[in-house]
Write a protein that holds these residues in place. Structure first.
Motif, mmCIF file in Angstrom:
data_model
loop_
_atom_site.group_PDB
_atom_site.id
_atom_site.type_symbol
_atom_site.label_atom_id
_atom_site.label_comp_id
_atom_site.label_asym_id
_atom_site.label_seq_id
_atom_site.Cartn_x
_atom_site.Cartn_y
_atom_site.Cartn_z
ATOM 1 N N SER B 288 0.820 -1.221 0.000
ATOM 2 C CA SER B 288 0.000 0.000 0.000
ATOM 3 C C SER B 288 0.849 1.264 0.000
ATOM 4 O O SER B 288 2.035 1.247 0.325
ATOM 5 N N ASP B 289 0.200 2.357 -0.324
ATOM 6 C CA ASP B 289 0.862 3.654 -0.198
ATOM 7 C C ASP B 289 1.267 3.930 1.250
ATOM 8 O O ASP B 289 2.288 4.559 1.502
ATOM 9 N N GLU B 290 0.459 3.439 2.167
ATOM 10 C CA GLU B 290 0.781 3.685 3.581
ATOM 11 C C GLU B 290 2.143 3.069 3.941
ATOM 12 O O GLU B 290 2.964 3.701 4.612
ATOM 13 N N VAL B 291 2.353 1.844 3.495
ATOM 14 C CA VAL B 291 3.652 1.207 3.760
ATOM 15 C C VAL B 291 4.762 1.969 3.034
ATOM 16 O O VAL B 291 5.795 2.324 3.613
ATOM 17 N N TYR B 292 4.542 2.221 1.759
ATOM 18 C CA TYR B 292 5.520 2.952 0.939
ATOM 19 C C TYR B 292 5.916 4.273 1.602
ATOM 20 O O TYR B 292 7.097 4.617 1.697
ATOM 21 N N ASN B 293 4.913 4.979 2.087
ATOM 22 C CA ASN B 293 5.179 6.303 2.665
ATOM 23 C C ASN B 293 5.995 6.245 3.955
ATOM 24 O O ASN B 293 6.637 7.229 4.318
ATOM 25 N N ALA B 294 5.944 5.106 4.622
ATOM 26 C CA ALA B 294 6.722 4.976 5.862
ATOM 27 C C ALA B 294 8.221 4.856 5.580
ATOM 28 O O ALA B 294 9.047 4.911 6.485
ATOM 29 N N PHE B 295 8.569 4.660 4.313
ATOM 30 C CA PHE B 295 9.976 4.579 3.906
ATOM 31 C C PHE B 295 10.373 5.810 3.094
ATOM 32 O O PHE B 295 11.532 5.978 2.732
ATOM 33 N N TYR B 296 9.407 6.648 2.788
ATOM 34 C CA TYR B 296 9.608 7.786 1.898
ATOM 35 C C TYR B 296 9.967 9.006 2.726
ATOM 36 O O TYR B 296 9.132 9.549 3.459
ATOM 37 N N CYS B 297 11.218 9.415 2.640
ATOM 38 C CA CYS B 297 11.675 10.547 3.453
ATOM 39 C C CYS B 297 13.031 10.977 2.943
ATOM 40 O O CYS B 297 13.548 10.414 1.988
ATOM 41 N N ASP B 298 13.619 11.951 3.592
ATOM 42 C CA ASP B 298 14.975 12.322 3.198
ATOM 43 C C ASP B 298 15.917 11.149 3.436
ATOM 44 O O ASP B 298 15.797 10.434 4.435
ATOM 45 N N TYR B 299 16.848 10.980 2.514
ATOM 46 C CA TYR B 299 17.794 9.863 2.586
ATOM 47 C C TYR B 299 18.498 9.812 3.940
ATOM 48 O O TYR B 299 18.698 8.736 4.507
ATOM 49 N N SER B 300 18.817 10.992 4.446
ATOM 50 C CA SER B 300 19.592 11.054 5.691
ATOM 51 C C SER B 300 18.857 10.458 6.889
ATOM 52 O O SER B 300 19.480 10.135 7.902
ATOM 53 N N GLU B 301 17.541 10.288 6.781
ATOM 54 C CA GLU B 301 16.800 9.691 7.898
ATOM 55 C C GLU B 301 17.063 8.195 8.048
ATOM 56 O O GLU B 301 16.680 7.587 9.057
ATOM 57 N N GLY B 302 17.658 7.571 7.012
ATOM 58 C CA GLY B 302 18.051 6.162 7.121
ATOM 59 C C GLY B 302 16.884 5.198 7.098
ATOM 60 O O GLY B 302 16.965 4.104 7.656
ATOM 61 N N LYS B 303 15.811 5.572 6.460
ATOM 62 C CA LYS B 303 14.627 4.709 6.439
ATOM 63 C C LYS B 303 14.383 4.059 5.074
ATOM 64 O O LYS B 303 13.333 3.449 4.857
ATOM 65 N N SER B 304 15.327 4.208 4.166
ATOM 66 C CA SER B 304 15.136 3.656 2.816
ATOM 67 C C SER B 304 15.068 2.136 2.848
ATOM 68 O O SER B 304 15.674 1.493 3.703
ATOM 69 N N PHE B 305 14.368 1.572 1.884
ATOM 70 C CA PHE B 305 14.376 0.119 1.700
ATOM 71 C C PHE B 305 15.421 -0.186 0.627
ATOM 72 O O PHE B 305 15.193 0.045 -0.557
ATOM 73 N N LEU B 306 16.588 -0.676 1.056
ATOM 74 C CA LEU B 306 17.725 -0.753 0.140
ATOM 75 C C LEU B 306 17.931 -2.133 -0.474
ATOM 76 O O LEU B 306 18.968 -2.440 -1.039
ATOM 77 N N ASP B 307 16.918 -2.984 -0.372
ATOM 78 C CA ASP B 307 16.982 -4.307 -0.997
ATOM 79 C C ASP B 307 17.177 -4.168 -2.506
ATOM 80 O O ASP B 307 16.679 -3.233 -3.120
ATOM 81 N N SER B 308 17.896 -5.110 -3.089
ATOM 82 C CA SER B 308 18.045 -5.151 -4.545
ATOM 83 C C SER B 308 18.578 -6.509 -4.960
ATOM 84 O O SER B 308 19.250 -7.180 -4.193
ATOM 85 N N HIS B 309 18.251 -6.910 -6.161
ATOM 86 C CA HIS B 309 18.928 -8.028 -6.809
ATOM 87 C C HIS B 309 19.379 -7.497 -8.161
ATOM 88 O O HIS B 309 18.749 -6.601 -8.727
ATOM 89 N N SER B 310 20.450 -8.036 -8.680
ATOM 90 C CA SER B 310 21.021 -7.517 -9.931
ATOM 91 C C SER B 310 19.976 -7.418 -11.027
ATOM 92 O O SER B 310 19.946 -6.471 -11.796
#
Lengths: 430, 430
Positions: B288-310
């Protein structure tokens, strides 16, 4: 006609991108790609980008490579996929035979998976279960500080880049990290490793490393001699060595596999990324008959390795990998790369004179320029990323480290272009 | 001319197959597949097999499907893959838009990965991090007894099929299992869940289930009402519900997604397997947008979801998925399947009369026959597997459960053939 603007809006409405703070895209150039050709990517407004990082270190022979395309087209008409338990197909068999031939004699067996993380998980599970099948519980894995091995929870647990791992600490199993030869030098790193092997003696299943280059850890490089010495240590203490060559395999460090430079044979070799030439997710874990045989018994003994993914041994991934190995053979790529490696090395030199450059380093087709004098909050890498894109080059610095990891079809002119743009970007910061 | 014998020997020399005790292959028929067409697979000796299990539940519209092939061929000539951080492409955007349209309104955001296990890991990590970004550490995940969610260590930790999990217990994080509605009925299962939600209140990030059918757990089926009641419970206790529709999504249970039958919206929806029509490894996690928004902030806040696969967002996987959705739309597959579901149901009935059949059950295009009176050591499923292959049908019983999960292009004649062979196989055991 679709435009960048329209595609960008449509994308950002629904897609959560990997390894991204989505808010960054409010100001970052976010690029919708329409097509690729050779080392170039083209956006919807017709702008061209030189892919200097091989699209996250996967592309070897260019985008939309005609030969790989031809092989995939023939394969879809024949067999796209079949369950790989109890069934097999020619592309997987050919790929296995060729990888066994390309790697040391001891690595006779191969287990398929879909991505690098899954390959690491398999190597960890196999090494743990090897001992458990023999009646021992060895619940500790040792990895290196500054290491990166993937994103699934097992792979993440053996990683050590805080940026990716720290927030999940409470849901990761305990693992142990030894000092990294790339950060403290081989001697101190080996001492640290030996102390841990002693401290956890009898509890360690495996040591896992990225041979020669800790790529996600800022292209941190170290000597092959560390790997040989580490392998000897692993033998003394009777633990497995897992070589994570997901990023460094398939010619990236100059040799087909990085471990060759240390003249050692790991107990597990994990391969992915370049394995399909940058086309499709596929990974393999290679190991010895000795490991294989520790799981080979009557089913009732309960020692089987029951890991699986739905698309294990996918025929399209395997044909892309075979096509990639064809190109390596037919065009003598490793030899041809020697010239490019020298050119890249020469192009790197002038960076040394810049006052904001700490050092440059290179292992084969991986070259890095580490900057100095910037705090992480300045996100200097992002500024360089932005500058380079504006100038038609895709760079993706890791913190203060600008690196080049081009496809092997890159020309001298293109190597010059990508380093020129990086140079100007770094210079512009002074 | 290559033969089965030669291909088998070459394979077994090097390949370690998934979900297999390799020693079984000394006596089990091991089948090298040369080509596929529609619901059939063909070996190197010219023998034909009806793929009654959709090659591990992935194939929807037949092997070497002409339409999907055409779309993949066009895509390789355009763009095979591009890094998906900071970049995007039309096949991914189209796929995201279509999946958002096909699923409930609340699920507006989509994160890509390569396989089902990785999707589960992402849903677990996202749900954990959602709370952590808000300052709470919720380190417990609740799943169901008899559940299966994949093989990487996070996915394995929330699974409960001992066969796959038990040997790794010491290297898995602690999770908690509630009783399964498929085994004890909805009321007891809900009671069990509520007790756990109380016991671990404040520590639970998410509950994860396979809606309607616990597939790997022996095609154990349960009512949609359990899911609605569970969702209500999750809301009362303020925890996320993750719907693992990796196996049951894309029409398998009759509706496009199984959760529709419970008229609920999960907080995370994991999809894979059939998403590419059985062609390529790809998975998505929708939220949901609600979940997405809980990670959406300035990078410096350290809340990004940094998962990735090549290969996150791989263009070839996305185009296969778009082609698959085209077929769903153009051929009104869900409607067409209703007829086939009835036929399958009718064909299932006569199994009930066999003395060694405990029960039959069905949810849409998944039908199962559970046998009785056999101990696990007898490996009765293996005998049926062997019998069916000899008679040209690929079945792959799970223990004492024989099941049918055919591609949707299957005809009445082929449904009759696969059930006939299974019937004779089961009857031969009496």
């Amino acid at each position: 006609m679709l435009t960048n603007k329209e595609m960008r809006e449509r994308d950002l409405a629904h897609i959560w991108h990997p390894c991204s703070q989505m808010k960054d895209y409010e100001s970052l150039p976010f690029i919708p790609i329409k097509s690729g050709k050779g080392p170039y990517l083209f956006d919807f407004d017709g702008k061209r980008y030189l892919d200097a990082i091989s699209s996250w270190w996967v592309n070897l022979f260019g985008h939309a490579n005609p030969y790989i395309n031809e092989r995939i087209k023939a394969q879809v008409d024949t067999l796209e996929h079949v369950i790989f338990a109890g069934f097999t197909h020619e592309p997987a068999i050919r790929l296995a035979e060729r990888l066994v031939t390309l790697t040391p004699d001891k690595l006779q067996k191969l287990f398929f998976a879909d991505n690098g993380s899954s390959a690491i998980e398999i190597a960890l599970k196999m090494s743990f279960q090897y001992y458990k099948n023999g009646g021992e519980v060895r619940d500790i894995f040792i990895s290196l500080e500054n290491s990166y091995h993937g994103e699934t929870m097992g792979a993440l647990a053996v990683g050590d880049v805080a940026l990716y791992k720290e927030i999940y600490n409470e849901i990761l199993i305990k693992t142990v990290q030894a000092k990294s030869p790339a950060l403290v030098g081989s001697d101190e790193a080996l001492d640290s490793m030996e102390r841990l092997l002693q401290e956890y003696e009898g509890r360690v299943s495996a040591v896992v490393i990225e041979p020669l280059v800790q790529c996600a850890g800022g292209m941190a490089m170290y000597d092959a001699s560390y790997i040989s010495d580490l392998k000897a240590l692993c033998e003394v203490y009777g633990v497995f060595l897992i070589a994570d060559e997901i990023a460094v395999g398939f010619g990236r460090t100059g040799t087909m596999f990085a471990c060759e430079q240390a003249d050692i044979v790991p107990d597990f070799l994990c391969l992915s990324k370049g394995i399909t030439g940058g086309y499709l997710p596929l990974s393999v874990v290679m190991t010895s008959d000795e490991v294989y045989n520790a799981f080979y018994c009557d089913y009732s003994e309960g020692k089987s390795f029951l890991d699986s993914h739905s698309y294990t041994g996918n025929a399209l991934g395997c044909i892309a990998a075979n096509a990639t190995l064809d190109i390596f053979e037919n065009e003598r790529i490793l030899d041809a790369n020697l010239v490019k490696i020298d050119i890249l090395g020469a192009l790197l030199q002038r960076f040394e004179a810049l006052p904001n450059v700490l050092e440059t380093r290179q292992r084969g087709m991986i070259a890095a320029v580490e900057l100095k004098g910037y705090r992480p909050e300045e996100r200097i890498g992002l500024q360089i990323y932005r500058y380079a894109l504006a100038h038609g080059v895709l760079l993706r610095p890791l913190g203060n480290v600008v690196y080049f990891m081009p496809p092997y079809i890159v020309t001298e002119e293109q190597l010059t272009e990508m380093t020129d743009v990086a140079y100007e970007a770094i210079k512009s910061l002074i």
